[in-house]
Design a protein around this motif. Structure first.
Motif, short mmCIF file in Angstrom:
data_model
loop_
_atom_site.label_atom_id
_atom_site.label_comp_id
_atom_site.label_asym_id
_atom_site.label_seq_id
_atom_site.Cartn_x
_atom_site.Cartn_y
_atom_site.Cartn_z
N ARG A 136 3.36 17.01 1.02
CA ARG A 136 3.38 16.11 1.96
C ARG A 136 2.25 15.31 1.90
O ARG A 136 2.10 14.25 2.68
CB ARG A 136 3.44 16.85 3.37
CG ARG A 136 4.70 17.50 3.82
CD ARG A 136 4.42 18.26 4.95
NE ARG A 136 5.94 18.87 5.28
CZ ARG A 136 6.03 19.61 6.34
NH1 ARG A 136 5.06 19.56 7.21
NH2 ARG A 136 7.04 20.13 6.78
N ASP A 137 1.54 15.33 0.98
CA ASP A 137 0.21 14.57 0.71
C ASP A 137 0.84 13.17 -0.15
O ASP A 137 0.89 12.99 -1.09
CB ASP A 137 -0.73 15.10 -0.29
CG ASP A 137 -2.12 14.24 -0.43
OD1 ASP A 137 -2.11 13.56 0.27
OD2 ASP A 137 -2.83 14.60 -1.51
N VAL A 138 1.03 12.25 0.81
CA VAL A 138 1.63 10.92 0.22
C VAL A 138 0.45 9.80 0.57
O VAL A 138 0.08 9.79 1.82
CB VAL A 138 2.84 10.54 1.01
CG1 VAL A 138 3.46 9.28 0.62
CG2 VAL A 138 4.01 11.49 0.99
N ARG A 139 0.16 9.03 -0.56
CA ARG A 139 -0.62 8.01 -0.44
C ARG A 139 -0.15 6.73 -0.83
O ARG A 139 0.41 6.80 -2.12
CB ARG A 139 -2.21 8.50 -1.13
CG ARG A 139 -3.19 7.27 -1.00
CD ARG A 139 -4.30 7.89 -1.89
NE ARG A 139 -5.15 6.66 -2.17
CZ ARG A 139 -5.14 5.88 -2.88
NH1 ARG A 139 -4.17 5.84 -3.85
NH2 ARG A 139 -6.03 4.69 -2.94
N GLY A 140 -0.30 5.76 -0.28
CA GLY A 140 0.49 4.51 -0.96
C GLY A 140 -0.64 4.03 -1.93
O GLY A 140 -1.46 4.04 -1.97
N VAL A 141 0.41 3.25 -2.90
CA VAL A 141 -0.44 2.54 -4.01
C VAL A 141 0.20 1.22 -4.43
O VAL A 141 1.45 1.49 -4.19
CB VAL A 141 -0.25 3.57 -5.49
CG1 VAL A 141 -1.12 2.91 -6.37
CG2 VAL A 141 -0.90 5.00 -5.22
N ASP A 142 -0.42 0.27 -4.85
CA ASP A 142 0.32 -0.79 -4.95
C ASP A 142 1.23 -0.81 -6.29
O ASP A 142 0.72 0.00 -7.01
CB ASP A 142 -0.61 -2.16 -4.93
CG ASP A 142 -1.23 -2.24 -6.22
OD1 ASP A 142 -0.80 -2.79 -7.18
OD2 ASP A 142 -2.55 -1.62 -6.44
N MET A 143 2.23 -1.56 -6.31
CA MET A 143 3.24 -1.23 -7.43
C MET A 143 2.94 -1.64 -8.76
O MET A 143 3.04 -0.89 -9.79
CB MET A 143 4.47 -1.96 -7.22
CG MET A 143 5.56 -1.39 -5.96
SD MET A 143 5.51 0.38 -6.04
CE MET A 143 6.28 0.50 -7.56
N GLU A 144 1.78 -2.58 -8.79
CA GLU A 144 1.34 -3.05 -10.24
C GLU A 144 0.42 -1.93 -10.78
O GLU A 144 0.61 -1.54 -11.91
CB GLU A 144 0.67 -4.20 -9.94
CG GLU A 144 0.05 -4.72 -11.44
CD GLU A 144 -0.52 -6.07 -11.31
OE1 GLU A 144 -0.95 -6.40 -12.41
OE2 GLU A 144 -0.38 -6.68 -10.44
N THR A 145 -0.34 -1.40 -9.78
CA THR A 145 -1.32 -0.08 -10.08
C THR A 145 -0.46 1.14 -10.34
O THR A 145 -0.46 2.07 -11.64
CB THR A 145 -2.12 0.24 -9.13
OG1 THR A 145 -3.07 -0.75 -8.72
CG2 THR A 145 -3.11 1.42 -9.47
N TYR A 146 0.71 1.21 -9.99
CA TYR A 146 1.62 2.46 -10.05
C TYR A 146 2.20 2.42 -11.35
O TYR A 146 2.34 3.15 -11.92
CB TYR A 146 2.59 2.56 -8.78
CG TYR A 146 3.66 3.93 -9.02
CD1 TYR A 146 3.19 5.07 -9.10
CD2 TYR A 146 5.09 3.45 -9.39
CE1 TYR A 146 4.07 6.09 -9.12
CE2 TYR A 146 5.97 4.44 -9.51
CZ TYR A 146 5.40 5.71 -9.55
OH TYR A 146 6.33 6.77 -9.82
N GLU A 147 2.70 1.19 -11.66
CA GLU A 147 3.47 0.99 -12.93
C GLU A 147 2.45 1.08 -14.17
O GLU A 147 2.77 1.84 -15.10
CB GLU A 147 3.90 -0.44 -12.97
CG GLU A 147 5.05 -0.32 -12.24
CD GLU A 147 6.09 -1.70 -12.41
OE1 GLU A 147 5.68 -2.47 -13.29
OE2 GLU A 147 7.11 -1.73 -11.70
N LEU A 148 1.17 0.59 -13.97
CA LEU A 148 0.13 1.07 -15.04
C LEU A 148 -0.24 2.35 -15.16
O LEU A 148 -0.06 3.04 -16.39
CB LEU A 148 -1.33 0.40 -14.49
CG LEU A 148 -1.43 -1.03 -14.61
CD1 LEU A 148 -2.56 -1.47 -14.03
CD2 LEU A 148 -1.40 -1.74 -16.12
N TYR A 149 -0.06 3.18 -14.19
CA TYR A 149 -0.13 4.50 -14.11
C TYR A 149 0.85 5.41 -14.82
O TYR A 149 0.64 6.13 -15.45
CB TYR A 149 -0.43 5.24 -12.70
CG TYR A 149 -0.51 6.44 -12.43
CD1 TYR A 149 -1.09 7.62 -13.58
CD2 TYR A 149 0.21 7.28 -11.46
CE1 TYR A 149 -1.04 8.81 -13.30
CE2 TYR A 149 0.48 8.69 -11.08
CZ TYR A 149 -0.14 9.36 -11.96
OH TYR A 149 -0.14 10.63 -12.00
#
Length: 541
Positions: A217-230
């Motif tokens: 349940r540990d959900v933390r938002g990330v902006d999509m550009e950063t997420y795609e880099l990841y």
């Protein structure tokens, strides 16, 4: 689906117009049939959109042959645990085919969540992703991987919205155990991943500790550009291809710069730094240093991250020869990642290079169970079995790996370690020759080929190869020079170069001990290795 419906509906309507009057049906019967056909069209279209239905009733078409496992089948295989599962690659149904990495990222994140649940048996990413585009049935896939259940689904990304469908299927009966659809804003994708993983664990009646439930349940938002880099960086690093590793490292460095609180990116970056010293030619001391500092950053954000613990443990052994600290970190990695293939794999490496071969075989066996289609897992298991005295079992696995993956150089290199221990020098030279051919004539393979030829009594051929090696770009590596010196019979120079390699924290001296390249009955050899092992070779701890 709409085209198929129109074809069938037209045929049914035409047949009704011909036969109903001849059967004495009332006038309203034909009108009713035609009305039902017309009204059914939008319903069929909506159902096709919602459930991704196709005329062949499949959510995705797999169009390549199924991979084969390099591991010999168990002689008396037991039925798989009902809590065993594989998460197949989610189909990309987005209008833009460039979103393929996004759907793969969804698969990987759900798998990562599930892998932390001890009560489940979760097949690792490499074996799961091998079925991308496969034509195999779910029952066939489950049988090949030894699991009872399969997750499949799709991702449709359009603008700032995303639709995710997922279903959990009992492979033996083709019965749906759970299915759900999520229509969310794009930045809510992380909550969807968490919910899918928790729903699957619940459907399989998995026991969840408070820590595991909290992790799901540990959900933390990330902006999509950063997420795609990841996501792109993670996929590149996991490829274990030299240029891709370094590209992935660069992407992950950018991701953590943009979001320093993204624990997964820190952990994967630590893993990237670690393997860059093995497969991408990074300077070892710098690689181990970066691995440790980045893994510690990841653990400060997520103390239960198995990837970070595994990378930390491996680097502690390589940089500091801290075998106690390394063992403790490896234990944390497998505790927090019971289904994390890399955690068990690096624990196996730790044990193998310490001379604890039977324990290493157990760790590698677990890694191979989680990733049965990965030739690297199978090859390391074969090496540990061979070194622990079970040569026949090890050789049987190597035969299958080389048959299924003939261009996998590591299989030849690892098999050569066992051949060296058994003093089968002609075969040792041939295995390294094949490894050289598959790696663009890498000088370490060529130097090892020369060593085998010399010890097989073919000194002139060995010397000719060493002369070639000395002209190669990577001949400056101390571990290459050490083996080359052995191959021409200069034991004094070989020990001098070995001492330099150990001082530089090159990883290869670890594997030289596994292969018994040096005669450790010689006090000079034991003295050379002393800083690395401090007399603890083969001792637990």
């Amino acid at each position: 689906m709409v085209v198929a419906y129109l074809v069938v509906g037209t045929g049914v309507g035409g047949a009704a117009e011909v036969f109903l009057p001849n059967l004495g049906a009332p006038d309203w019967a034909l009108a009713t049939v035609l009305a039902v056909i017309v009204l059914g069209l939008p319903i069929a279209a909506v159902m096709s959109w919602v459930y991704d239905l196709t005329p062949d009733s499949g959510p995705a078409v797999r169009d390549v042959a199924a991979p084969a496992s390099p591991l010999p089948p168990a002689e008396a295989a037991e039925p798989p645990s009902p809590k065993s599962i594989v998460v197949l690659p989610f189909a990309n149904l987005s209008p833009d085919p460039g979103n393929e990495h996004f759907s793969d990222g969804m698969t990987e994140d759900i798998l990562t969540y599930l892998a932390r649940v001890e009560d489940l048996h979760v097949i690792s990413r490499t074996s799961a992703m091998a079925y991308k585009g496969s034509t195999s049935t779910l029952r066939e896939i489950a049988g090949e991987l030894g699991v009872a259940t399969v997750v499949e689904g799709s991702v449709r990304r359009a603008g700032d919205r995303v639709r995710v469908t997922a279903q959990l299927i009992d492979a033996a009966t083709d019965r749906h155990l759970w299915a759900e659809q999520y229509d969310r804003a794009l930045d809510d994708i992380f909550a969807v991943q968490s919910e899918v993983a928790e729903e699957i664990a619940s459907a399989l009646h998995a026991r969840l500790s408070p820590q595991e439930l909290s992790g799901l349940r540990d959900v933390r938002g990330v902006d999509m550009e950063t997420y795609e880099l990841y996501v792109k960086g993670r996929q590149a690093v996991w490829s274990i291809q030299p240029q891709e590793i370094m590209r992935g490292v660069s992407l992950l460095e950018t991701a953590v710069e943009r979001d320093p609180e993204l624990a997964g990116a820190h952990a994967t970056l630590a893993f990237g730094y670690l393997i860059s010293a093995y497969w991408a030619g990074a300077e070892p001391r710098n690689a181990w240093e970066r691995t440790i500092s980045t893994a510690q950053s990841a653990l400060a954000l997520d103390p239960r991250n198995p990837t970070a613990w595994g990378a930390l443990g491996a680097a502690q052994g390589h940089r500091d020869f801290d075998w106690d600290g390394s063992a403790a970190s490896m234990a944390k990695a497998t505790e927090y990642g019971p289904n994390d293939r890399d955690a068990h794999f690096f624990r196996g490496v730790n044990l193998l290079t310490k001379g604890l071969f039977a324990a290493a075989a157990e760790a590698y066996e677990r890694a191979a169970e989680l990733d049965p289609l990965d030739p690297l897992m199978a090859s390391h298991l074969a090496t540990a079995l061979w070194c622990s005295g079970n040569q026949d079992a090890g050789e049987k696995i190597f035969v299958r790996v080389i048959e299924e993956f003939p261009n996998f150089a590591d299989a030849h290199g690892l098999r050569a370690l066992g051949l060296s221990r058994d003093e089968r020098w002609e075969e040792f030279a041939a295995a390294n020759r094949r490894g050289a051919e598959l790696t663009g004539m890498h000088p370490i393979y060529r130097a090892r080929e020369a060593l085998g030829l010399r010890r097989a009594g073919r000194a002139d051929e060995a010397r000719a190869i060493v002369e070639e090696v000395q002209q190669a770009d990577l001949s400056t590596l101390s571990n290459v020079r050490a083996v080359a010196a052995l191959a021409v019979g200069d034991d004094v120079l070989a020990l001098e170069e070995l001492a330099v390699a150990i001082e530089e924290r090159q990883p290869m001296p670890l594997w030289m001990r596994v292969g018994r390249f040096f005669d450790e009955s010689d006090p000079r050899v034991r003295e050379c290795f002393a800083p690395m092992w401090q007399g603890r070779w083969g001792e637990d701890g």
